[in-house]
Write a protein that holds these residues in place. Structure first.
Motif, PDB file in Angstrom:
ATOM      1  N   THR A 215       0.846  -1.199   0.000  1.00  0.00           N
ATOM      2  CA  THR A 215       0.000   0.000   0.000  1.00  0.00           C
ATOM      3  C   THR A 215       0.883   1.252   0.000  1.00  0.00           C
ATOM      4  N   PRO A 241       0.249   3.056   7.561  1.00  0.00           N
ATOM      5  CA  PRO A 241       0.091   2.500   8.911  1.00  0.00           C
ATOM      6  C   PRO A 241      -1.338   2.093   9.269  1.00  0.00           C
ATOM      7  N   PHE A 242      -2.346   2.846   8.792  1.00  0.00           N
ATOM      8  CA  PHE A 242      -3.714   2.513   9.204  1.00  0.00           C
ATOM      9  C   PHE A 242      -4.340   1.393   8.364  1.00  0.00           C
ATOM     10  N   ALA A 243      -3.654   0.956   7.312  1.00  0.00           N
ATOM     11  CA  ALA A 243      -4.186  -0.138   6.483  1.00  0.00           C
ATOM     12  C   ALA A 243      -3.752  -1.474   7.085  1.00  0.00           C
ATOM     13  N   ASP A 244      -4.382  -1.816   8.216  1.00  0.00           N
ATOM     14  CA  ASP A 244      -3.994  -3.054   8.912  1.00  0.00           C
ATOM     15  C   ASP A 244      -4.623  -4.271   8.232  1.00  0.00           C
ATOM     16  N   ASP A 245      -4.356  -5.454   8.776  1.00  0.00           N
ATOM     17  CA  ASP A 245      -4.822  -6.702   8.150  1.00  0.00           C
ATOM     18  C   ASP A 245      -6.341  -6.752   8.012  1.00  0.00           C
ATOM     19  N   GLN A 249      -8.210  -6.900   4.461  1.00  0.00           N
ATOM     20  CA  GLN A 249      -9.065  -8.041   4.121  1.00  0.00           C
ATOM     21  C   GLN A 249     -10.382  -7.541   3.498  1.00  0.00           C
ATOM     22  N   LYS A 280     -10.797   5.678   3.246  1.00  0.00           N
ATOM     23  CA  LYS A 280     -11.257   4.927   4.421  1.00  0.00           C
ATOM     24  C   LYS A 280     -12.235   5.819   5.171  1.00  0.00           C
ATOM     25  N   GLU A 283     -14.324   2.710   9.287  1.00  0.00           N
ATOM     26  CA  GLU A 283     -13.456   1.534   9.080  1.00  0.00           C
ATOM     27  C   GLU A 283     -13.695   0.892   7.714  1.00  0.00           C
ATOM     28  N   GLU A 331      10.384  -5.821   4.515  1.00  0.00           N
ATOM     29  CA  GLU A 331       9.678  -5.412   5.735  1.00  0.00           C
ATOM     30  C   GLU A 331       9.803  -3.902   5.961  1.00  0.00           C
ATOM     31  N   ASP A 393      10.274   2.578  10.086  1.00  0.00           N
ATOM     32  CA  ASP A 393       8.931   3.080   9.822  1.00  0.00           C
ATOM     33  C   ASP A 393       9.052   4.291   8.892  1.00  0.00           C
TER      34      ASP A 393
END
Length: 423
Positions: A215, A241-245, A249, A280, A283, A331, A393
């Protein structure tokens, strides 16, 4: 194999940087390229929209793979041109057909595609000069701010977001009757405004199988705090950072899968990148727009994080076997900072000498708008140089890019000092 990249910006320099590292890449050509690409590839003075000249180059240099950087040649049908030519149809071309490129070439078509395949997006209606009165009436049913989008390609400048109903109605009239955006504005899409935070998701597809790339989030406005005029992009970070798993999904299930399934269901020849501009809201992910190529400056943070051999990946795409490959991603986070000419995105001067390029340490320099003349590197565009760095980061990464930006100089050089401020 011999490979050709079409384009001349930071995106194309990044492609060149990645492809040149592959053991499968013998000779690399870029048309037309810039001062940065000439160090790792052969620049050829051919316009991306001169298909006959591109054909001549491909045959002369025995090109076996072509990567199309910008949207214009895709929307103009370069993939179809190759597919329909006996001498060219064996070349592996990374980019969608003209019909696939309509997802970017027509905002109205993109909205219809999303509606047809149940992909979440803002409510909309589209209008022409003949339905101007209905368009003005439709605006009264919406809450401000009002979003007006020219249907066609307007070099990223065809979207207006306005707070006043009267102003929105006037601008709609300007777009439809005064040719404010030329023929791109013959149809205007009006849509509801979605409140949220934006990001970009990039998908590689062979038309059936897909891989989701890292992303990214870019910063479009010229001024700090996202103020001022829209630009091609002043910087970007990856991953977001805010595009978590959990969020990703939802993106995959509700947006990526139905998009690729839609391409397949409509039998669209699509081998390349799908750039999904998302917002976004709470959520939930909604699609703002599709692009049919990589973004710029997002390419400068996304591709350097990909560890897989890009030539192998592209080869699998052209064979329709993308599912056979595993995409390896670093990573580390990446951040890029764009250095621009004074006055950009309005009037700016070209031909300013750039110094300090050899002093950069620990970052990658991608040329966006440069030209080499008499042994000097000169500015040749609004966006001039992108500096990409890695870190644990995005904050650590962007700090390195800022440190290196201080080593570069050209007259009236400007950059934003707040990339990532909203994260």
């Amino acid at each position: 194999m011999n490979i050709l990249i079409l384009g001349s910006g930071g995106r194309e320099h990044t492609f060149a940087h990645q492809l040149s590292q592959s053991s499968h890449c013998d000779k690399l050509f870029i048309a037309p390229g810039n001062a940065g690409t000439s160090a790792i590839a052969t620049n050829v003075a051919v316009s991306v929209n001169d298909f006959e000249a591109v054909k001549e180059l491909v045959l002369r240099e025995k090109i076996e793979m072509m990567v199309v950087g910008p949207e214009d040649p895709l929307v103009n049908g370069i993939v179809d041109f190759f597919r329909q030519d006996e001498q060219l149809k064996q070349v592996a071309v990374i980019g969608p057909s003209k019909r696939g490129a309509l997802l970017e070439g027509s905002k109205e078509r993109a909205k219809e595609f999303m509606a047809m395949h149940n992909i979440p997006t803002a409510a909309y209606e589209s209008f022409t000069k003949e339905s101007l009165a209905a368009g003005k009436e439709f605006l009264t049913t919406l809450k401000p701010p009002y979003v007006l989008k020219a249907d066609g390609l307007a070099a990223g400048k065809g979207v207006l977001i306005l707070n006043s109903l009267e102003e929105a109605q006037n601008e709609l009239e300007n777009m439809l009757t005064q040719n404010k955006f030329g023929s791109a504005g013959n149809t205007v899409v009006i849509e509801e405004f979605l409140e949220g935070i934006e990001l970009s998701v990039f998908v590689l597809t062979d038309g059936k199988n897909y891989k989701i790339l890292p992303t990214a989030k870019d910063y479009k406005r010229i001024g700090e705090g996202d103020t001022g005029l829209n630009t091609g992009g002043m910087g970007a970070i990856s991953p977001v950072p805010f595009a978590d798993d959990v969020f990703m999904q939802k993106v995959e299930e509700r947006i990526v899968k139905p998009t690729i399934a839609g391409l397949e269901a409509e039998d669209i020849d699509y081998k390349g990148f799908v750039f999904i501009g998302l917002i976004k809201v709470g959520e939930e992910p909604y699609v703002i727009e599709y692009n049919v190529r990589m973004g710029d400056p997002e390419t400068e943070v996304v591709l350097p994080r990909v560890e897989s051999d890009l030539v192998e990946v592209f080869q699998k795409i052209s064979e329709g076997k993308l599912s056979e490959i595993e995409l390896k991603v670093k990573e580390e986070a990446a951040a890029t900072l764009m250095l621009v000419s004074g006055g950009y995105p309005e009037d700016y001067e070209k031909g300013k000498e750039i110094t300090g390029l050899n002093d950069i340490d620990g970052s990658i320099v991608f040329h966006a708008g440069t030209v080499e003349k008499d042994g000097k590197v000169l500015t040749n565009g609004g966006r001039v140089i992108a500096i990409t760095s890695f870190g644990k980061d995005f904050r650590e990464a962007i700090k390195k890019s800022y440190q290196n930006a201080e080593k570069l100089h050209f007259d009236k050089m400007y950059f934003r000092k707040d990339i990532g401020f909203d994260l």
